[in-house]
Design an enzyme around this catalytic site. Structure first.
Site, PDB file in Angstrom:
ATOM      1  N   GLU A 153       0.869  -1.185   0.000  1.00  0.00           N
ATOM      2  CA  GLU A 153       0.000   0.000   0.000  1.00  0.00           C
ATOM      3  C   GLU A 153       0.899   1.226   0.000  1.00  0.00           C
ATOM      4  O   GLU A 153       1.866   1.287   0.765  1.00  0.00           O
ATOM      5  CB  GLU A 153      -0.893  -0.023   1.254  1.00  0.00           C
ATOM      6  CG  GLU A 153      -1.683   1.259   1.465  1.00  0.00           C
ATOM      7  CD  GLU A 153      -2.522   1.244   2.750  1.00  0.00           C
ATOM      8  OE1 GLU A 153      -2.975   0.159   3.179  1.00  0.00           O
ATOM      9  OE2 GLU A 153      -2.706   2.332   3.324  1.00  0.00           O
ATOM     10  N   GLU A 193      -2.287  11.632   3.110  1.00  0.00           N
ATOM     11  CA  GLU A 193      -3.072  11.086   4.208  1.00  0.00           C
ATOM     12  C   GLU A 193      -2.847  11.909   5.482  1.00  0.00           C
ATOM     13  O   GLU A 193      -1.738  12.359   5.759  1.00  0.00           O
ATOM     14  CB  GLU A 193      -2.689   9.623   4.474  1.00  0.00           C
ATOM     15  CG  GLU A 193      -3.650   8.914   5.411  1.00  0.00           C
ATOM     16  CD  GLU A 193      -3.296   7.453   5.663  1.00  0.00           C
ATOM     17  OE1 GLU A 193      -2.135   7.064   5.413  1.00  0.00           O
ATOM     18  OE2 GLU A 193      -4.181   6.716   6.121  1.00  0.00           O
TER      19      GLU A 193
END
Ligand SMILES: *[C@@H]1O[C@H](CO)[C@@H](O)[C@H](O)[C@H]1NC(C)=O
Ligand SMILES: *[C@@H]1O[C@H](CO)[C@@H](O)[C@H](O)[C@H]1NC(C)=O
Ligand SMILES: *[C@@H]1O[C@H](CO)[C@@H](O)[C@H](O)[C@H]1NC(C)=O
Ligand SMILES: *[C@@H]1O[C@H](CO)[C@@H](O)[C@H](O)[C@H]1NC(C)=O
Ligand SMILES: *[C@@H]1O[C@H](CO)[C@@H](O)[C@H](O)[C@H]1NC(C)=O
Ligand SMILES: *[C@@H]1O[C@H](CO)[C@@H](O)[C@H](O)[C@H]1NC(C)=O
Length: 333
Positions: free
Chosen positions: A157, A162
């Site tokens: 990932e 974020e």
């Protein structure tokens, strides 16, 4: 692994000999290793996929319960379009919004959107231009890629954008299967947060950089007019650059990107500590906004947010700025 063969920076033919040519090149340049490998290679990227406007409405709308425990109902495509949660304006800007029209009880879920690209990738140069990103107490937006064929954390990932709540400094993180660490030998503009990329359900901090600038995430990013996140992913590593609206290089704007000209990156994950090709493959590109959940929830109070995260979800007014505004995402290979 077959995925390594898709590394195309050298524009090599996709034959078994690609590995040998690549090794030869690396050996030949071993004595100039003071520069990351990407800086020693000629730029020659062509557009593989260009997503703009209505294209994003054709992405896959994930509508299962949020795996990160967020207080959201991820809605299907039809519901998202009907409720105005996925819209395209006359300038081809795509908006992905958290619902501000629903009445939600404290502890309940609010409608939101999580979309993923129809194509999968095992390498490439990804350029994403956002006019705005979600911000506000309770929010946890992310622009990321994840393996569509392996079971997490295998296949990897890559979290490019974020953060949570009132954050204004972006966090860039890798999660992977075993035997992958961040070799922190290349200079970046960010703070190192952690070097262990291998993750599991109970231990999933990942290896990560936090950007130093307060215009890289949330309200800070938006007040600077948004900007571009670019990341180069190949067998040499994964490198991420971030450009504010007024500093986007012209080679990005005119679609002849040359990462070797972009200067110090925001995050570098060199292959020295992690065999990138075997740990990261078959990724879809994902954009989502969840609420509270495993990160924004526990961090809610320390972010300076009032009351509880559950109460915040119940108050629609909190989510008027919880919107992605996407100018485009282009994938070069
Ligand atoms: C870029 O790659 C293509 C395809 O391999 C090739 O035809 C072209 O000559 C290359 N251009 C440059 C500037 O290297
Ligand atoms: C808007 O995006 C669509 C693809 O979704 C594209 O075909 C069209 O050319 C774009 N229009 C403008 C004005 O950029
Ligand atoms: C809220 O409802 C209005 C009116 O139906 C609609 O135009 C808008 O897109 C909705 N927005 C959100 C974010 O829920
Ligand atoms: C690292 O990058 C910063 C800019 O972010 C620069 O000021 C510094 O000189 C660089 N250090 C090295 C050792 O290259
Ligand atoms: C980190 O990378 C440097 C340069 O490639 C290398 O000398 C060193 O051994 C690496 N360290 C680890 C732990 O992989
Ligand atoms: C809802 O949130 C807004 C700020 O986002 C706040 O001004 C308002 O007081 C809140 N309303 C309630 C009922 O908590």
């Amino acid at each position: 692994m077959i995925y390594a063969l898709t590394a195309v920076v050298l524009a090599l033919p996709l034959t078994a000999s690609a590995f040998h040519q690549d090794d030869t090149l690396r050996r030949r340049h071993a004595n100039v290793a003071h520069k990351p490998a990407f800086m020693r290679r000629a730029a020659n990227y062509t557009i593989k996929d260009h997503f703009v406007g209505e294209d994003f409405l054709q992405w896959t709308f994930f509508n299962s319960p949020d795996p990160t425990g967020g207080l959201v109902n991820y809605v299907d495509q039809q519901t998202a379009v009907q409720n105005g949660l996925a819209t395209v304006d006359c300038n081809n800007v795509t908006t992905l919004a958290v619902d501000v029209n629903q009445t939600v009880a404290s502890g309940g879920n609010r409608n939101s959107v999580r979309i993923s690209s129809p194509e999968t990738y095992s390498s490439g140069l990804f350029i994403a231009d956002f006019a705005k990103m979600p911000t506000g107490c309770g929010t946890w937006p992310a622009y990321w890629t994840v393996s569509a064929t392996a079971t997490w954390p295998d296949g990897g990932e890559i979290d490019i954008i974020e953060g949570v709540n009132t954050n204004t400094q972006n966090q860039i993180t890798l999660h992977s299967g075993a035997d992958c660490t961040l070799n922190n030998t290349v200079n970046t503009t960010s703070h190192l947060l952690g070097t262990e990329c291998a993750s599991s359900a109970g231990n999933d901090a990942g290896c990560a950089w936090q950007q130093a600038s307060a215009t890289t995430f949330g309200a800070g990013f938006n007040s600077a007019g948004g900007g571009v996140y670019a990341h180069l992913w190949n067998s040499d590593g994964i490198t991420v650059w971030n450009f504010a609206r007024d500093a986007i290089p012209s080679d990005i704007t005119n679609q002849t990107p040359d990462p070797s000209s972009w200067g110090v990156a925001a995050a570098v994950f060199p292959s020295a500590g992690c065999d990138i090709s075997s740990h990261f493959y078959d990724h879809t590109i994902v954009l989502d906004t969840t609420l509270c959940g495993d990160w924004a929830g526990p961090a809610y109070a320390s972010s300076g947010c009032p009351g509880t995260c559950q109460d915040a979800v119940a108050n629609a007014t909190n989510f008027v700025d919880a919107q992605w505004k996407i100018n485009y995402i282009t994938v070069y290979q």
